[in-house]
Design a protein around this motif. Structure first.
Motif, PDB file in Angstrom:
ATOM      1  N   ARG A  37      13.624 -11.775  -5.820  1.00 44.39           N
ATOM      2  CA  ARG A  37      13.065 -10.763  -4.914  1.00 44.39           C
ATOM      3  C   ARG A  37      12.693  -9.467  -5.632  1.00 44.39           C
ATOM      4  N   GLU A  38      13.602  -8.907  -6.400  1.00 39.40           N
ATOM      5  CA  GLU A  38      13.344  -7.610  -7.028  1.00 39.40           C
ATOM      6  C   GLU A  38      12.267  -7.719  -8.105  1.00 39.40           C
ATOM      7  N   LYS A  39      12.334  -8.772  -8.934  1.00 40.93           N
ATOM      8  CA  LYS A  39      11.348  -8.941 -10.007  1.00 40.93           C
ATOM      9  C   LYS A  39       9.944  -9.147  -9.448  1.00 40.93           C
ATOM     10  N   VAL A  40       9.848  -9.962  -8.391  1.00 44.75           N
ATOM     11  CA  VAL A  40       8.532 -10.232  -7.801  1.00 44.75           C
ATOM     12  C   VAL A  40       7.968  -8.967  -7.164  1.00 44.75           C
ATOM     13  N   ALA A  41       8.812  -8.205  -6.475  1.00 46.59           N
ATOM     14  CA  ALA A  41       8.356  -6.966  -5.836  1.00 46.59           C
ATOM     15  C   ALA A  41       7.800  -6.000  -6.879  1.00 46.59           C
ATOM     16  N   ARG A  42       8.519  -5.843  -7.970  1.00 53.59           N
ATOM     17  CA  ARG A  42       8.059  -4.914  -9.018  1.00 53.59           C
ATOM     18  C   ARG A  42       6.815  -5.446  -9.728  1.00 53.59           C
ATOM     19  N   PHE A  43       6.739  -6.760  -9.901  1.00 51.04           N
ATOM     20  CA  PHE A  43       5.556  -7.377 -10.509  1.00 51.04           C
ATOM     21  C   PHE A  43       4.314  -7.113  -9.661  1.00 51.04           C
ATOM     22  N   LEU A  44       4.436  -7.311  -8.349  1.00 54.35           N
ATOM     23  CA  LEU A  44       3.297  -7.132  -7.453  1.00 54.35           C
ATOM     24  C   LEU A  44       2.881  -5.670  -7.358  1.00 54.35           C
ATOM     25  N   LEU A  45       3.850  -4.786  -7.290  1.00 56.15           N
ATOM     26  CA  LEU A  45       3.516  -3.358  -7.244  1.00 56.15           C
ATOM     27  C   LEU A  45       2.848  -2.923  -8.546  1.00 56.15           C
ATOM     28  N   GLY A  46       3.285  -3.509  -9.645  1.00 58.67           N
ATOM     29  CA  GLY A  46       2.648  -3.203 -10.931  1.00 58.67           C
ATOM     30  C   GLY A  46       1.195  -3.641 -10.960  1.00 58.67           C
ATOM     31  N   LEU A  47       0.920  -4.813 -10.386  1.00 60.60           N
ATOM     32  CA  LEU A  47      -0.464  -5.282 -10.305  1.00 60.60           C
ATOM     33  C   LEU A  47      -1.317  -4.327  -9.481  1.00 60.60           C
ATOM     34  N   LEU A  48      -0.784  -3.896  -8.344  1.00 61.49           N
ATOM     35  CA  LEU A  48      -1.546  -3.005  -7.466  1.00 61.49           C
ATOM     36  C   LEU A  48      -1.757  -1.637  -8.094  1.00 61.49           C
ATOM     37  N   GLU A  49      -0.771  -1.157  -8.822  1.00 60.83           N
ATOM     38  CA  GLU A  49      -0.935   0.128  -9.513  1.00 60.83           C
ATOM     39  C   GLU A  49      -2.024   0.036 -10.575  1.00 60.83           C
ATOM     40  N   ARG A  50      -2.100  -1.135 -11.219  1.00 57.37           N
ATOM     41  CA  ARG A  50      -3.064  -1.298 -12.300  1.00 57.37           C
ATOM     42  C   ARG A  50      -4.482  -1.544 -11.794  1.00 57.37           C
ATOM     43  N   PHE A  51      -4.600  -2.371 -10.733  1.00 54.80           N
ATOM     44  CA  PHE A  51      -5.932  -2.778 -10.276  1.00 54.80           C
ATOM     45  C   PHE A  51      -6.305  -2.248  -8.897  1.00 54.80           C
TER      46      PHE A  51
ATOM     47  N   LYS B  70      -7.890 -15.901 -19.850  1.00 59.14           N
ATOM     48  CA  LYS B  70      -9.197 -15.227 -19.850  1.00 59.14           C
ATOM     49  C   LYS B  70      -9.138 -13.817 -19.280  1.00 59.14           C
ATOM     50  N   VAL B  71      -8.160 -13.561 -18.415  1.00 63.78           N
ATOM     51  CA  VAL B  71      -7.948 -12.230 -17.853  1.00 63.78           C
ATOM     52  C   VAL B  71      -6.448 -11.961 -17.821  1.00 63.78           C
ATOM     53  N   THR B  72      -6.082 -10.723 -17.546  1.00 63.96           N
ATOM     54  CA  THR B  72      -4.675 -10.360 -17.505  1.00 63.96           C
ATOM     55  C   THR B  72      -3.957 -11.075 -16.365  1.00 63.96           C
ATOM     56  N   ALA B  73      -2.861 -11.761 -16.704  1.00 65.95           N
ATOM     57  CA  ALA B  73      -2.041 -12.449 -15.706  1.00 65.95           C
ATOM     58  C   ALA B  73      -0.709 -12.786 -16.354  1.00 65.95           C
ATOM     59  N   ALA B  74       0.339 -12.900 -15.548  1.00 70.76           N
ATOM     60  CA  ALA B  74       1.645 -13.283 -16.071  1.00 70.76           C
ATOM     61  C   ALA B  74       1.564 -14.702 -16.624  1.00 70.76           C
ATOM     62  N   THR B  75       2.082 -14.917 -17.815  1.00 66.77           N
ATOM     63  CA  THR B  75       1.994 -16.235 -18.436  1.00 66.77           C
ATOM     64  C   THR B  75       3.144 -17.148 -18.036  1.00 66.77           C
ATOM     65  N   ARG B  76       4.086 -16.596 -17.255  1.00 66.52           N
ATOM     66  CA  ARG B  76       5.186 -17.417 -16.731  1.00 66.52           C
ATOM     67  C   ARG B  76       5.428 -17.042 -15.276  1.00 66.52           C
ATOM     68  N   PRO B  77       5.956 -17.965 -14.493  1.00 70.52           N
ATOM     69  CA  PRO B  77       6.292 -17.623 -13.111  1.00 70.52           C
ATOM     70  C   PRO B  77       7.310 -16.487 -13.067  1.00 70.52           C
ATOM     71  N   VAL B  78       7.203 -15.645 -12.054  1.00 72.87           N
ATOM     72  CA  VAL B  78       8.145 -14.553 -11.838  1.00 72.87           C
ATOM     73  C   VAL B  78       9.007 -14.934 -10.642  1.00 72.87           C
TER      74      VAL B  78
ATOM     75  N   ALA C 255       0.827  -1.214   0.000  1.00 77.90           N
ATOM     76  CA  ALA C 255       0.000   0.000   0.000  1.00 77.90           C
ATOM     77  C   ALA C 255       0.857   1.258   0.000  1.00 77.90           C
ATOM     78  N   GLU C 256       2.020   1.181   0.606  1.00 76.42           N
ATOM     79  CA  GLU C 256       2.919   2.338   0.643  1.00 76.42           C
ATOM     80  C   GLU C 256       3.724   2.471  -0.646  1.00 76.42           C
ATOM     81  N   GLY C 257       3.631   1.442  -1.501  1.00 76.23           N
ATOM     82  CA  GLY C 257       4.285   1.515  -2.805  1.00 76.23           C
ATOM     83  C   GLY C 257       5.791   1.490  -2.756  1.00 76.23           C
ATOM     84  N   SER C 258       6.353   0.928  -1.690  1.00 75.34           N
ATOM     85  CA  SER C 258       7.803   0.921  -1.527  1.00 75.34           C
ATOM     86  C   SER C 258       8.388  -0.417  -1.958  1.00 75.34           C
ATOM     87  N   VAL C 259       9.209  -0.399  -3.012  1.00 77.12           N
ATOM     88  CA  VAL C 259       9.874  -1.616  -3.469  1.00 77.12           C
ATOM     89  C   VAL C 259      10.791  -2.138  -2.372  1.00 77.12           C
ATOM     90  N   ARG C 260      11.500  -1.226  -1.701  1.00 75.31           N
ATOM     91  CA  ARG C 260      12.452  -1.643  -0.675  1.00 75.31           C
ATOM     92  C   ARG C 260      11.742  -2.354   0.480  1.00 75.31           C
TER      93      ARG C 260
END
Length: 297
Positions: free
Chosen positions: A219-233, A208-216, A184-189
């Motif tokens: 640590r850094e990639k997953v953090a940015r992936f999750l923050l991207g999801l929250l920014e979008r939805f 059927k809906v937007t989702a990553a088609t491969r595992p992520v 919620a604070e949007g902090s990658v760190r």
């Protein structure tokens, strides 16, 4: 007790068995219904012990479904995850111990996909329903020695690949709360501080809906992936906690409609795995459970 009443008394146990075998609530309900049709058509003389007869018929129907399901899942778009099921109402039977909760977790159900249909059936019947090897042999029409050997081989496969994680509801709820606060604070760190170095995120949209088609992974990639999801939805997303597959999860709703289920696995206070189910077809059963809970409340 007539045949319909006798079957209905067995239905919860049959659904619990079918779901563990198939990892799909919808397919489990279909398998139970097919079992009822065979039960309805069977003559009394064919059935000595109703519970055992029904379990054998259902298990073999599920074995047939598992064989065809393998082909479908090889063609599935993106990572495949099981259908989530709300479990605090006892729909999968007692989940009082860590072992019972682990057995129905999303992580272990995914792992069970790597077993052959026969191996999966033997493990479920033995571990979840306490069948003896002789009883399992009767269900699968094999020798007792073969049932024992299949069980030993399956458990070895699971032990080699099984991830280490805690399925205790308390620690998982705490991990989820810390994760949501950081997100919620949007902090990658801050988010990275909660993630294990080799953390992996799986997202099941089924094409059927937007989702990553491969595992992520990482640590850094997953953090940015999750923050991207929250920014979008995130702006339209209402979050709440629930017990699903024996663990605390986060439900996501948009406009009151269930659109995602997020589960985490953790070890030593860090998140090692994240599984997000977004495929609308896989959320139908859980959504109906939640509606029923709301209406009864």
């Amino acid at each position: 007790m007539d045949k319909v009443q006798e079957f209905e008394a067995q239905r919860p146990r049959l659904f619990s068995l079918a779901y563990r075998l198939l990892g799909s609530a919808a397919e489990a309900e279909d398998a139970v219904q097919d079992t009822y049709l065979r039960w309805h058509g069977a003559e009394r003389g064919q059935v000595v012990v109703p519970g055992a007869w029904l379990a054998k018929v259902l298990t073999n129907l599920c074995l047939n479904r598992l064989t065809s399901a393998r082909v479908r899942r090889e063609e599935y778009v993106g990572p495949w995850l099981p259908e989530p099921v709300r479990t605090d109402g006892g729909v999968l039977g007692p989940l009082e111990t860590t072992e019972q909760r682990d057995a129905v977790s999303l992580a272990v159900l995914v792992l069970m996909e790597r077993l052959t249909p026969a191996e999966r059936a033997v493990v479920v019947l033995r571990d979840a329903f306490e069948y003896s090897h002789r009883e399992i042999a009767g269900v699968l029409d094999c020798s007792e020695a073969s049932a024992r050997q299949t069980y030993r081989r399956a458990k070895q496969h699971l032990a080699e690949e099984r991830p280490r994680f805690s399925s205790a509801a308390g620690p998982q709820r705490e991990l989820l709360e810390r994760f949501l606060t950081a997100a919620a604070e949007g902090s990658v760190r801050q988010l990275e501080a909660l993630l294990a170095e080799e953390v992996t995120a799986w997202s099941d949209g089924g094409g059927k809906v937007t989702a990553a088609t491969r595992p992520v992974t990482g640590r850094e990639k997953v953090a940015r992936f999750l923050l991207g999801l929250l920014e979008r939805f995130g702006a339209d997303l209402d979050l709440e906690f629930a017990e699903v597959n024996g663990a605390a999860v986060v439900l996501g709703r948009e406009g009151g409609e269930l659109t995602s289920v997020g589960a985490v696995e953790g070890e030593d206070g860090l998140i090692t795995g994240i599984r997000i189910v977004r495929n609308p077809e896989k959320l139908r059963f859980l959504a109906s459970q939640l509606r029923g809970l709301s209406q009864n409340g």
